[in-house]
Design an enzyme around this catalytic site. Sequence first.
Site, PDB file in Angstrom:
ATOM      1  N   GLY A 455       0.872  -1.291   0.053  1.00  9.52           N
ATOM      2  CA  GLY A 455       0.147  -0.190  -0.139  1.00  9.52           C
ATOM      3  C   GLY A 455       0.880   1.434  -0.050  1.00  9.52           C
ATOM      4  N   GLY A 456       0.301   2.432  -0.052  1.00  9.78           N
ATOM      5  CA  GLY A 456       0.872   3.773  -0.163  1.00  9.78           C
ATOM      6  C   GLY A 456       2.634   3.713   0.342  1.00  9.78           C
ATOM      7  N   ASP A 457       2.584   3.866   1.773  1.00  4.05           N
ATOM      8  CA  ASP A 457       4.114   3.681   2.281  1.00  4.05           C
ATOM      9  C   ASP A 457       4.074   2.557   3.232  1.00  4.05           C
ATOM     10  OD1 ASP A 457       2.188   4.922   3.920  1.00  4.05           O
ATOM     11  OD2 ASP A 457       3.626   6.080   4.999  1.00  4.05           O
ATOM     12  N   GLU A 458       3.480   1.567   2.914  1.00  3.94           N
ATOM     13  CA  GLU A 458       3.511   0.173   3.870  1.00  3.94           C
ATOM     14  C   GLU A 458       4.162  -1.025   3.016  1.00  3.94           C
ATOM     15  OE1 GLU A 458      -0.743   0.838   6.170  1.00  3.94           O
ATOM     16  OE2 GLU A 458      -0.647  -0.500   4.507  1.00  3.94           O
TER      17      GLU A 458
END
Length: 540
Positions: A455-458
């Site tokens: 995910g985004g910054d995961e």
Amino acid sequence: MMFRLNRRIRPFDSLISRLMLLGLCLVTIGIAARYYAISHFLREDLATVVEAQQLALATYVARDIDERIVHRRNLLERIGAALPPDLLRRPAALRAWLKEHYEFQPLFSAGLFVTDTRGVALADYPVLPDREHGDYADRDYIKDALAGRTTIGRPVMGRAAKEPVLPMAVPLLDGRGEVRGALVGITALATPGFLDLLQQSHIGKGTGGFLLVSPQDRLFVAASEPDMVFTPTPPSGVNALHDRAMGGYRGTGITVNAKGVEEVSAMVTVPSTGWFLVARLPSREAFATVARTQSFLLRNGVLAFMVFAALASTGMYVLLRPLSRAADHAERMTRGEIPLEPLPVVRQDEVGHLIGAFNRLLMKLDEQQAELARIAHHDSLTGLPNRALLADRLHQALARAQRTGSRVALLFMDLDGFKLINDSLGHEAGDDALRQVAQRLGKIVRQSDTLARVGGDEFVLLLCDLGEDAEAAAGIVAQKCIETLLPPLTVADIPCAIGVSIGIATGSGDTAAGALLQAADRGMYRAKKAGRGRYVACPV
């Protein structure tokens, strides 16, 4: 009759025979070339993988042995610091004191004993024949301890224990810091919880194993083969890789051992003792896949040869049948059976062009299909596996853990400070930051593990094939992830600090994939709440 005889064509004058022979020769050369190329490539590729695996295994076992030795040394230092100096004048009270501390921490399986400044044993526990009042002044560890140094002695055959032991000693100091004696701890090498597992462990199908070598003593301290324990190492010139290891080389290589068996070996130092550990696996087992592949290639090569001969003869007949008919038609004209006329053109044969065009089209389709498969399973920004591929590999890892009894760990990572970069410098800068983070994290990931962007910054890191200390191992990796992001990123020529909060979850083959991922996610949120830039392990 003469005309009929002239029509006969000798076998090797036939165009079909020549084309068939050429085709069969090409097939034979192709089979031989493929056999050699695949065998050579597969052996080199497997050698790299097996050497890396052997090195990782040797590193793990050497670290475990070192921790056990250091733990015993530290314990002996604590016991020595707590021993009242006045007990050295009262052997009975000293023995009782040793008994009390031995029973509380029985790590020294062959017992504890105390010597005076002459190296003569004053008291021991457990009491062994011939140990009390024995003169140990000639032992290296006694000399070092009486000189004021904590020391780990050389592995020897114990005088009292009557078996291979590892002694260690610490100086006993009075209130003025003067040496009053030495406290000695003796551990039998084969005692449970020390080197017994190494001596009982094998690699692969039982033909590989471990060697623990003391280079200064030129001695095999422990080995998976019982008949090698406490025997001298081979002389120089017998095993080239062993000679390099005795000279200080640590790493991997393929060598022929003293028994004439080729094996893949990895050497790692045990720091506390100066020993080194060897993890070795016979090449016939390490490269069993190569032998099976070679057998497969030979069987299929013979089959391919026969199939090609049958298909080629049929194909030649079909392809050259129009030419044969045209030749027969021309011959009938020469005999006057039919009037002279232009030879009929049966077809404009562009099969070769069509096949070439089809092959080029198929190649493009294959490339597009491979690209679509890559896009479907990888993150387009960082090139890392995406959530779908992570889920597939997680299920595979859990299935393997259930078969082998190993454990897996998930590290759920969320970047700290990424939103500030994204909001202040723009999405392109944020994308650049994510790519840099992926590159840094990728440098500390093992080949067998999976780093994915979910995910985004995961990010999620899957660690496979771990032992009972899976949580500790995952914690070490998590700390490395935190440390690798400590140096600021350079985004749009601006240094930007970024951190990571990590949740850790470990499980076995019976753990559900969803539960493992949820537990790691919970751990990440707890790490966020605890102040960010740390990791928190969360039970499943």
